[in-house]
Design a protein around this motif. Structure first.
Motif, PDB file in Angstrom:
ATOM      1  N   GLN A 195      91.712  17.450 -14.414  1.00  0.00           N
ATOM      2  CA  GLN A 195      92.542  17.249 -15.615  1.00  0.00           C
ATOM      3  C   GLN A 195      91.998  18.051 -16.800  1.00  0.00           C
ATOM      4  OE1 GLN A 195      92.751  13.093 -16.842  1.00  0.00           O
ATOM      5  NE2 GLN A 195      92.831  13.841 -18.954  1.00  0.00           N
ATOM      6  N   ASN A 196      90.666  18.121 -16.903  1.00  0.00           N
ATOM      7  CA  ASN A 196      90.059  18.840 -18.039  1.00  0.00           C
ATOM      8  C   ASN A 196      90.368  20.330 -18.022  1.00  0.00           C
ATOM      9  OD1 ASN A 196      89.085  16.495 -19.031  1.00  0.00           O
ATOM     10  ND2 ASN A 196      87.009  16.741 -18.174  1.00  0.00           N
ATOM     11  N   LYS A 197      90.789  20.851 -16.835  1.00  0.00           N
ATOM     12  CA  LYS A 197      91.126  22.283 -16.763  1.00  0.00           C
ATOM     13  C   LYS A 197      92.458  22.548 -17.447  1.00  0.00           C
ATOM     14  CE  LYS A 197      88.664  23.040 -12.458  1.00  0.00           C
ATOM     15  NZ  LYS A 197      88.872  22.863 -11.036  1.00  0.00           N
ATOM     16  N   PHE A 198      93.215  21.470 -17.734  1.00  0.00           N
ATOM     17  CA  PHE A 198      94.520  21.636 -18.395  1.00  0.00           C
ATOM     18  C   PHE A 198      94.470  20.940 -19.748  1.00  0.00           C
ATOM     19  CE2 PHE A 198      95.189  21.908 -13.873  1.00  0.00           C
ATOM     20  CZ  PHE A 198      95.936  23.062 -13.765  1.00  0.00           C
ATOM     21  N   PRO A 199      94.169  21.700 -20.819  1.00  0.00           N
ATOM     22  CA  PRO A 199      93.941  21.098 -22.121  1.00  0.00           C
ATOM     23  C   PRO A 199      95.080  20.190 -22.613  1.00  0.00           C
ATOM     24  CG  PRO A 199      93.474  23.457 -22.157  1.00  0.00           C
ATOM     25  CD  PRO A 199      94.040  23.145 -20.822  1.00  0.00           C
ATOM     26  N   GLY A 200      96.331  20.518 -22.251  1.00  0.00           N
ATOM     27  CA  GLY A 200      97.456  19.703 -22.747  1.00  0.00           C
ATOM     28  C   GLY A 200      97.720  18.452 -21.922  1.00  0.00           C
ATOM     29  N   ALA A 201      96.977  18.271 -20.827  1.00  0.00           N
ATOM     30  CA  ALA A 201      97.293  17.162 -19.917  1.00  0.00           C
ATOM     31  C   ALA A 201      97.095  15.807 -20.598  1.00  0.00           C
ATOM     32  CB  ALA A 201      96.404  17.260 -18.680  1.00  0.00           C
ATOM     33  N   THR A 202      98.016  14.893 -20.343  1.00  0.00           N
ATOM     34  CA  THR A 202      97.941  13.577 -21.002  1.00  0.00           C
ATOM     35  C   THR A 202      97.013  12.621 -20.245  1.00  0.00           C
ATOM     36  OG1 THR A 202      99.767  12.748 -19.655  1.00  0.00           O
ATOM     37  CG2 THR A 202     100.342  13.749 -21.783  1.00  0.00           C
ATOM     38  N   GLY A 203      96.689  12.973 -19.014  1.00  0.00           N
ATOM     39  CA  GLY A 203      95.826  12.101 -18.219  1.00  0.00           C
ATOM     40  C   GLY A 203      96.616  11.068 -17.436  1.00  0.00           C
ATOM     41  N   GLU A 204      97.936  11.041 -17.616  1.00  0.00           N
ATOM     42  CA  GLU A 204      98.719  10.006 -16.937  1.00  0.00           C
ATOM     43  C   GLU A 204      98.773  10.211 -15.424  1.00  0.00           C
ATOM     44  OE1 GLU A 204     101.863   8.357 -20.187  1.00  0.00           O
ATOM     45  OE2 GLU A 204     102.303  10.290 -19.280  1.00  0.00           O
ATOM     46  N   LEU A 205      98.967  11.458 -15.014  1.00  0.00           N
ATOM     47  CA  LEU A 205      99.010  11.722 -13.570  1.00  0.00           C
ATOM     48  C   LEU A 205      97.645  11.397 -12.952  1.00  0.00           C
ATOM     49  CD1 LEU A 205     100.543  12.740 -11.089  1.00  0.00           C
ATOM     50  CD2 LEU A 205      99.829  15.061 -11.673  1.00  0.00           C
ATOM     51  N   SER A 206      96.579  11.720 -13.690  1.00  0.00           N
ATOM     52  CA  SER A 206      95.226  11.408 -13.202  1.00  0.00           C
ATOM     53  C   SER A 206      95.084   9.906 -13.010  1.00  0.00           C
ATOM     54  CB  SER A 206      94.170  11.876 -14.204  1.00  0.00           C
ATOM     55  OG  SER A 206      94.342  13.234 -14.461  1.00  0.00           O
ATOM     56  N   GLN A 207      95.588   9.152 -13.984  1.00  0.00           N
ATOM     57  CA  GLN A 207      95.507   7.692 -13.893  1.00  0.00           C
ATOM     58  C   GLN A 207      96.267   7.197 -12.662  1.00  0.00           C
ATOM     59  OE1 GLN A 207      93.731   5.486 -15.765  1.00  0.00           O
ATOM     60  NE2 GLN A 207      94.436   4.035 -14.206  1.00  0.00           N
ATOM     61  N   LEU A 208      97.435   7.786 -12.473  1.00  0.00           N
ATOM     62  CA  LEU A 208      98.273   7.376 -11.336  1.00  0.00           C
ATOM     63  C   LEU A 208      97.540   7.621 -10.000  1.00  0.00           C
ATOM     64  CD1 LEU A 208     102.009   8.480 -11.397  1.00  0.00           C
ATOM     65  CD2 LEU A 208     100.851   7.633  -9.413  1.00  0.00           C
ATOM     66  N   LEU A 209      96.896   8.778  -9.896  1.00  0.00           N
ATOM     67  CA  LEU A 209      96.167   9.097  -8.655  1.00  0.00           C
ATOM     68  C   LEU A 209      94.982   8.154  -8.476  1.00  0.00           C
ATOM     69  CD1 LEU A 209      96.287  12.995  -8.922  1.00  0.00           C
ATOM     70  CD2 LEU A 209      97.451  11.609  -7.191  1.00  0.00           C
ATOM     71  N   ARG A 210      94.343   7.803  -9.593  1.00  0.00           N
ATOM     72  CA  ARG A 210      93.221   6.858  -9.499  1.00  0.00           C
ATOM     73  C   ARG A 210      93.727   5.479  -9.054  1.00  0.00           C
ATOM     74  NH1 ARG A 210      91.199   9.225 -14.450  1.00  0.00           N
ATOM     75  NH2 ARG A 210      91.683   7.325 -15.589  1.00  0.00           N
ATOM     76  N   ASP A 211      94.901   5.081  -9.554  1.00  0.00           N
ATOM     77  CA  ASP A 211      95.478   3.786  -9.151  1.00  0.00           C
ATOM     78  C   ASP A 211      95.713   3.764  -7.645  1.00  0.00           C
ATOM     79  OD1 ASP A 211      95.549   3.051 -11.787  1.00  0.00           O
ATOM     80  OD2 ASP A 211      97.674   3.537 -12.082  1.00  0.00           O
ATOM     81  N   ILE A 212      96.252   4.881  -7.136  1.00  0.00           N
ATOM     82  CA  ILE A 212      96.516   4.948  -5.691  1.00  0.00           C
ATOM     83  C   ILE A 212      95.188   4.889  -4.930  1.00  0.00           C
ATOM     84  CG2 ILE A 212      97.364   6.463  -3.832  1.00  0.00           C
ATOM     85  CD1 ILE A 212      99.643   7.265  -5.787  1.00  0.00           C
ATOM     86  N   GLY A 213      94.172   5.564  -5.440  1.00  0.00           N
ATOM     87  CA  GLY A 213      92.840   5.557  -4.814  1.00  0.00           C
ATOM     88  C   GLY A 213      92.283   4.137  -4.731  1.00  0.00           C
ATOM     89  N   LEU A 214      92.477   3.367  -5.798  1.00  0.00           N
ATOM     90  CA  LEU A 214      91.969   1.991  -5.811  1.00  0.00           C
ATOM     91  C   LEU A 214      92.717   1.133  -4.787  1.00  0.00           C
ATOM     92  CD1 LEU A 214      90.234  -0.265  -7.004  1.00  0.00           C
ATOM     93  CD2 LEU A 214      92.008  -0.619  -8.738  1.00  0.00           C
ATOM     94  N   ALA A 215      94.045   1.239  -4.794  1.00  0.00           N
ATOM     95  CA  ALA A 215      94.825   0.457  -3.818  1.00  0.00           C
ATOM     96  C   ALA A 215      94.414   0.842  -2.396  1.00  0.00           C
ATOM     97  CB  ALA A 215      96.318   0.694  -4.033  1.00  0.00           C
ATOM     98  N   ALA A 216      94.159   2.140  -2.177  1.00  0.00           N
ATOM     99  CA  ALA A 216      93.783   2.607  -0.832  1.00  0.00           C
ATOM    100  C   ALA A 216      92.476   1.951  -0.369  1.00  0.00           C
ATOM    101  CB  ALA A 216      93.636   4.126  -0.829  1.00  0.00           C
ATOM    102  N   LYS A 217      91.548   1.761  -1.297  1.00  0.00           N
ATOM    103  CA  LYS A 217      90.276   1.126  -0.911  1.00  0.00           C
ATOM    104  C   LYS A 217      90.519  -0.318  -0.483  1.00  0.00           C
ATOM    105  CE  LYS A 217      87.607   3.441  -4.407  1.00  0.00           C
ATOM    106  NZ  LYS A 217      86.706   3.224  -5.539  1.00  0.00           N
ATOM    107  N   ILE A 218      91.396  -0.993  -1.204  1.00  0.00           N
ATOM    108  CA  ILE A 218      91.672  -2.400  -0.871  1.00  0.00           C
ATOM    109  C   ILE A 218      92.391  -2.481   0.480  1.00  0.00           C
ATOM    110  CG2 ILE A 218      92.908  -4.479  -1.637  1.00  0.00           C
ATOM    111  CD1 ILE A 218      92.495  -3.432  -4.541  1.00  0.00           C
TER     112      ILE A 218
END
Ligand code: FDP
Length: 343
Positions: free
Chosen positions: A20-43
């Motif tokens: 995400q840091n490679k894209f200065p304008g990124a809001t971080g929302e897509l990153s959050q979404l991917l992290r959410d999926i990662g957490l659910a995947a662990k469960i």
């Protein structure tokens, strides 16, 4: 990878933030979404691993929208993924194999639409064979418009902003793409983190494994029948005969194809005139991953990712894998195109 080794292991969370840091304008929302999926995947992974020793195994007695019996773990995976996506309030709706219509989340102003196959290959659960979760993410085309509708979710696969899968196998792996190559992570259960195993995975240009349910041979089109014969003919120059491998769990079969090369096929047939697998939450996301790894995915004619969807649960034939194998099967399909399917 050399730099990465100097820095030690990289977790999924760190990797997503670095990307995400490679894209200065990124809001971080897509990153959050991917992290959410990662957490659910662990469960989900935790539950899949202990399925044999708890009473979570077995069917819950109901059927899903396709008339298939629903296993308890399918429902568990569906609930985990949907509630993880609901928590961060950036997804407005989810379309899942387990739900007939769209599932509206609490934030109807959210930017993202997510398709899910929460537990693919579920007929394999009871026999301890690998299963997987698949996700496909789109941006809402008209954010802020009044009412969420199925029509808004009907976007072709080329519009996916990210997609991937989790494979619950001898280890749990998560692979995803945002259109900049394929990144693969392996769950280290001792620390509960997905650790980067490959940050730009490529599929071999050609492989020697074909994967298709040959029990349905008599229901196939002539082109596919001839292609499979071709795979079985002895010709050392082209490394034939190929090996046949079919797990019956699409995520596992496509993951193997991604690593070893070759082809995975689920065709149209007299049993399944439009194919069996679902375009929006099976074929599109896995095609995005395979294309980003350098492979190809077609429905027998054109590219899977260019199909204009007409319904959220629609099916499609799929031929997916190494570019050379997909081009070869296409040659056979084209040559026999005039011969219709006869059971
Ligand atoms: P399942 O029915 O077990 O959920 O998505 C459907 C799927 O599995 C795929 O994962 C798999 O590739 C395919 O069906 C297997 O179908 P066949 O049993 O007809 O081969």
């Amino acid at each position: 990878m050399a730099d990465q080794n100097k820095k030690g292991v990289i977790t999924l969370e760190e990797y997503i933030i670095q990307a995400q840091n490679k894209f200065p304008g990124a809001t971080g929302e897509l990153s959050q979404l991917l992290r959410d999926i990662g957490l659910a995947a662990k469960i989900i992974s935790r539950e899949v691993n202990k399925a044999g020793i708890t009473n979570i195994l077995g069917e819950d007695g109901s059927t899903n929208v396709h008339g298939e019996s629903v296993k308890k773990l399918d429902l568990f995976a569906d609930e985990q993924l949907i509630s993880a996506l609901n928590r961060s309030e950036i997804t407005c709706m989810v379309i899942s194999e387990e739900n007939d219509g769209i599932v509206e989340l609490d934030n109807d102003g959210g930017k993202y639409i997510v398709y899910l196959d929460p537990l693919d290959g579920s007929s394999n659960i009871d026999v301890n064979v690998s299963v997987g979760s698949i996700f496909s993410i789109y941006m809402r085309e008209h954010p802020g418009s009044d009412k969420l509708s199925e029509t808004e979710a009907l976007q072709p696969g080329i519009k996916q902003v990210a997609a991937g899968y989790v494979l619950y196998g001898s280890s749990t792996m998560l692979a995803y793409t945002t259109g900049l190559g394929v990144s693969v992570f392996t769950l280290d259960p001792s620390i509960g983190e997905f650790i980067l195993s490959d940050d730009d995975l490529k599929i071999p240009e050609h492989g020697t494994i074909y994967s298709v349910n040959e029990g349905s041979y008599h229901s196939w089109n002539q082109g596919l029948k001839q292609y499979v014969k071709y795979c079985q003919i002895d010709d050392p120059e082209t490394e034939r005969p190929y090996k046949a491998r079919y797990i019956g769990s699409m995520v596992a079969d496509v993951h193997r194809t991604l690593i070893t090369g070759g082809i995975f096929i689920y065709p149209d047939s007299s049993f399944y005139p439009s194919g069996k697998l679902r375009l929006m939450y099976e074929c599109n996301p896995l095609s995005f991953v395979i294309e980003q790894a350098g492979g190809m995915a077609i429905d027998g004619g054109g590219r899977i990712l260019e199909i204009e969807p007409v319904s959220i649960h629609q099916q499609t034939p799929i031929y997916i894998g190494s570019a050379k194998n997909v081009l070869k099967v296409k040659e056979f399909l084209d040559n026999y195109a005039s011969e219709s399917i006869t059971a």
